[in-house]
Design a protein around this motif. Sequence first.
Motif, PDB file in Angstrom:
ATOM      1  N   SER A  12       0.827  -1.203   0.000  1.00 50.52           N
ATOM      2  CA  SER A  12       0.000   0.000   0.000  1.00 50.52           C
ATOM      3  C   SER A  12       0.864   1.257   0.000  1.00 50.52           C
ATOM      4  O   SER A  12       1.990   1.265   0.511  1.00 50.52           O
ATOM      5  N   ILE A  13       0.316   2.317  -0.558  1.00 49.47           N
ATOM      6  CA  ILE A  13       1.016   3.604  -0.579  1.00 49.47           C
ATOM      7  C   ILE A  13       1.310   4.067   0.852  1.00 49.47           C
ATOM      8  O   ILE A  13       2.397   4.568   1.144  1.00 49.47           O
ATOM      9  N   ARG A  15       1.846   2.290   3.476  1.00 47.57           N
ATOM     10  CA  ARG A  15       2.940   1.528   4.088  1.00 47.57           C
ATOM     11  C   ARG A  15       4.288   1.929   3.483  1.00 47.57           C
ATOM     12  O   ARG A  15       5.297   1.975   4.197  1.00 47.57           O
ATOM     13  N   ILE A  16       4.309   2.222   2.206  1.00 51.39           N
ATOM     14  CA  ILE A  16       5.535   2.713   1.576  1.00 51.39           C
ATOM     15  C   ILE A  16       6.011   3.982   2.279  1.00 51.39           C
ATOM     16  O   ILE A  16       7.192   4.126   2.605  1.00 51.39           O
ATOM     17  N   VAL A  17       5.086   4.903   2.518  1.00 60.88           N
ATOM     18  CA  VAL A  17       5.439   6.161   3.174  1.00 60.88           C
ATOM     19  C   VAL A  17       5.941   5.911   4.593  1.00 60.88           C
ATOM     20  O   VAL A  17       6.955   6.485   5.023  1.00 60.88           O
ATOM     21  N   GLU A  18       5.253   5.040   5.331  1.00 58.60           N
ATOM     22  CA  GLU A  18       5.654   4.773   6.712  1.00 58.60           C
ATOM     23  C   GLU A  18       7.009   4.077   6.783  1.00 58.60           C
ATOM     24  O   GLU A  18       7.831   4.388   7.659  1.00 58.60           O
ATOM     25  N   LEU A  19       7.263   3.135   5.883  1.00 58.49           N
ATOM     26  CA  LEU A  19       8.567   2.464   5.867  1.00 58.49           C
ATOM     27  C   LEU A  19       9.678   3.453   5.522  1.00 58.49           C
ATOM     28  O   LEU A  19      10.780   3.388   6.087  1.00 58.49           O
ATOM     29  N   THR A  20       9.399   4.374   4.621  1.00 59.14           N
ATOM     30  CA  THR A  20      10.391   5.384   4.263  1.00 59.14           C
ATOM     31  C   THR A  20      10.708   6.273   5.462  1.00 59.14           C
ATOM     32  O   THR A  20      11.879   6.560   5.756  1.00 59.14           O
ATOM     33  N   VAL A  33      13.357   2.867  -5.181  1.00 54.87           N
ATOM     34  CA  VAL A  33      12.122   2.185  -5.569  1.00 54.87           C
ATOM     35  C   VAL A  33      12.369   1.422  -6.867  1.00 54.87           C
ATOM     36  O   VAL A  33      12.994   1.952  -7.798  1.00 54.87           O
ATOM     37  N   PHE A  34      11.884   0.185  -6.931  1.00 56.16           N
ATOM     38  CA  PHE A  34      11.921  -0.558  -8.185  1.00 56.16           C
ATOM     39  C   PHE A  34      11.075   0.161  -9.235  1.00 56.16           C
ATOM     40  O   PHE A  34      10.039   0.759  -8.920  1.00 56.16           O
ATOM     41  N   ASP A  35      11.494   0.066 -10.492  1.00 55.42           N
ATOM     42  CA  ASP A  35      10.709   0.608 -11.600  1.00 55.42           C
ATOM     43  C   ASP A  35      10.357  -0.528 -12.550  1.00 55.42           C
ATOM     44  O   ASP A  35      11.167  -0.929 -13.395  1.00 55.42           O
ATOM     45  N   SER A  36       9.166  -1.067 -12.389  1.00 58.35           N
ATOM     46  CA  SER A  36       8.630  -2.069 -13.303  1.00 58.35           C
ATOM     47  C   SER A  36       7.132  -1.805 -13.381  1.00 58.35           C
ATOM     48  O   SER A  36       6.329  -2.409 -12.676  1.00 58.35           O
ATOM     49  N   HIS A  37       6.770  -0.866 -14.230  1.00 59.17           N
ATOM     50  CA  HIS A  37       5.460  -0.230 -14.184  1.00 59.17           C
ATOM     51  C   HIS A  37       4.284  -1.150 -14.512  1.00 59.17           C
ATOM     52  O   HIS A  37       3.154  -0.843 -14.160  1.00 59.17           O
ATOM     53  N   VAL A  38       4.541  -2.267 -15.181  1.00 60.83           N
ATOM     54  CA  VAL A  38       3.465  -3.222 -15.463  1.00 60.83           C
ATOM     55  C   VAL A  38       3.239  -4.134 -14.271  1.00 60.83           C
ATOM     56  O   VAL A  38       2.098  -4.382 -13.859  1.00 60.83           O
ATOM     57  N   LEU A  39       4.318  -4.636 -13.689  1.00 60.60           N
ATOM     58  CA  LEU A  39       4.199  -5.555 -12.557  1.00 60.60           C
ATOM     59  C   LEU A  39       3.711  -4.860 -11.297  1.00 60.60           C
ATOM     60  O   LEU A  39       2.910  -5.418 -10.533  1.00 60.60           O
ATOM     61  N   TRP A  40       4.202  -3.631 -11.070  1.00 64.54           N
ATOM     62  CA  TRP A  40       3.931  -2.947  -9.809  1.00 64.54           C
ATOM     63  C   TRP A  40       3.519  -1.499 -10.056  1.00 64.54           C
ATOM     64  O   TRP A  40       3.426  -1.062 -11.197  1.00 64.54           O
ATOM     65  N   LYS A  41       3.306  -0.772  -8.998  1.00 61.82           N
ATOM     66  CA  LYS A  41       2.848   0.613  -9.109  1.00 61.82           C
ATOM     67  C   LYS A  41       3.937   1.499  -9.723  1.00 61.82           C
ATOM     68  O   LYS A  41       5.130   1.259  -9.549  1.00 61.82           O
ATOM     69  N   GLU A  42       3.489   2.536 -10.404  1.00 58.98           N
ATOM     70  CA  GLU A  42       4.386   3.503 -11.027  1.00 58.98           C
ATOM     71  C   GLU A  42       5.259   4.183  -9.961  1.00 58.98           C
ATOM     72  O   GLU A  42       4.745   4.702  -8.963  1.00 58.98           O
ATOM     73  N   PRO A  43       6.595   4.209 -10.141  1.00 59.92           N
ATOM     74  CA  PRO A  43       7.475   4.697  -9.074  1.00 59.92           C
ATOM     75  C   PRO A  43       7.479   6.201  -8.862  1.00 59.92           C
ATOM     76  O   PRO A  43       7.749   6.668  -7.754  1.00 59.92           O
ATOM     77  N   TYR A  44       7.185   6.991  -9.894  1.00 56.95           N
ATOM     78  CA  TYR A  44       7.410   8.426  -9.749  1.00 56.95           C
ATOM     79  C   TYR A  44       6.423   9.131  -8.829  1.00 56.95           C
ATOM     80  O   TYR A  44       6.834   9.993  -8.033  1.00 56.95           O
ATOM     81  N   PRO A  45       5.137   8.830  -8.847  1.00 61.64           N
ATOM     82  CA  PRO A  45       4.274   9.403  -7.806  1.00 61.64           C
ATOM     83  C   PRO A  45       4.678   8.958  -6.406  1.00 61.64           C
ATOM     84  O   PRO A  45       4.580   9.725  -5.441  1.00 61.64           O
ATOM     85  N   ILE A  46       5.181   7.723  -6.312  1.00 60.94           N
ATOM     86  CA  ILE A  46       5.641   7.209  -5.016  1.00 60.94           C
ATOM     87  C   ILE A  46       6.865   7.992  -4.546  1.00 60.94           C
ATOM     88  O   ILE A  46       6.973   8.381  -3.374  1.00 60.94           O
ATOM     89  N   LEU A  47       7.797   8.257  -5.453  1.00 58.12           N
ATOM     90  CA  LEU A  47       8.980   9.040  -5.088  1.00 58.12           C
ATOM     91  C   LEU A  47       8.593  10.453  -4.666  1.00 58.12           C
ATOM     92  O   LEU A  47       9.237  11.049  -3.786  1.00 58.12           O
TER      93      LEU A  47
END
Length: 334
Positions: A12-13, A15-20, A33-47
Amino acid sequence: MQFGITLKPDISIERIVELTRQAEKAGFEYGWVFDSHVLWKEPYPILTLMATNTQRMRLGTCVTNPAARDLTVTASLFATLNLISDGRMELGIGRGDSSRRVMGKKPVTWSQLEVAIKELRDLTSGREVQHDGQPTRLSWAKNPPRVWVAGYGPKVLQMAGRLADGIILQFADPALIDWCVGFMREGARAAGRDASQIEVMAAAPVWVSDNLNTARERVRWFPALVSNHVMDLIRQYKPEDLPPALTSYVQNRGHYDYQHHCEVESDNANFVSDEVVDRFCLLGPAKAHQEKLRALAKVGVTQFNIYLMCGEEEETLELYQRDVLPEFLKGQRS
């Protein structure tokens, strides 16, 4: 030695924020952050969220590639994120693995990667480039991110030595890292650069426990991930040009299913032996982690990057904060 974490954006977004946040508080200086946009969520909004929820941590992709997006898009993303983060972005880039292969496409060549890195540097510096034959410039971009090149083979590592700020090596085997760093240094010498100024990252999962059997099963997926790159090397180089410690373990490798990429207890890892797991990862009690980190430092590693995706991530950060990092962060922070 500095420390970082890499997150696989399948959680979840929130949890990503809390772990960071937890990692920065614990003393980790890099968040990737891994960048594999088909397998997982798009990294740039996460960054973007990682940047707005941290103060010091440097942030980046581990790794993107030149083919997933137009280079002008990637450059604009990093230039924008550098504004958001007050200059804390790091560009980790490679030839492309899961983000390409899951769509039935091949990675780019090392020479295409070299051209792309030069263009990205120019674009994020606000300099004009010829992009697809058209003069192109991000006039508002001023602060280029440092570039880290991921790779294993002699050609890409020599190229990294010629122009990268750092290299990313996905394993924690000191002997193999020493072999890889040698090619980076060759490239640096050929370009008249000081190789000691080029950062060396070892990236791998960890599991702190006295129970080695449990630990191995939490991280066995990782050498299977590395095997995709090893198979590429075997196709490109003569056997005598590659160390058996890197190539021999893939002899009984079967089909690799990218839908279960980087997945604990995945069938992709059935061929991986305990010996390879122990070499490629950090396992055992905290003192064993400290000892291996010291061995990695001796062969030139400047950053250890935990692939934080084996389960119990919060506990892993707590254990590293309490039992491992203090030995390496003494005197680094006031």
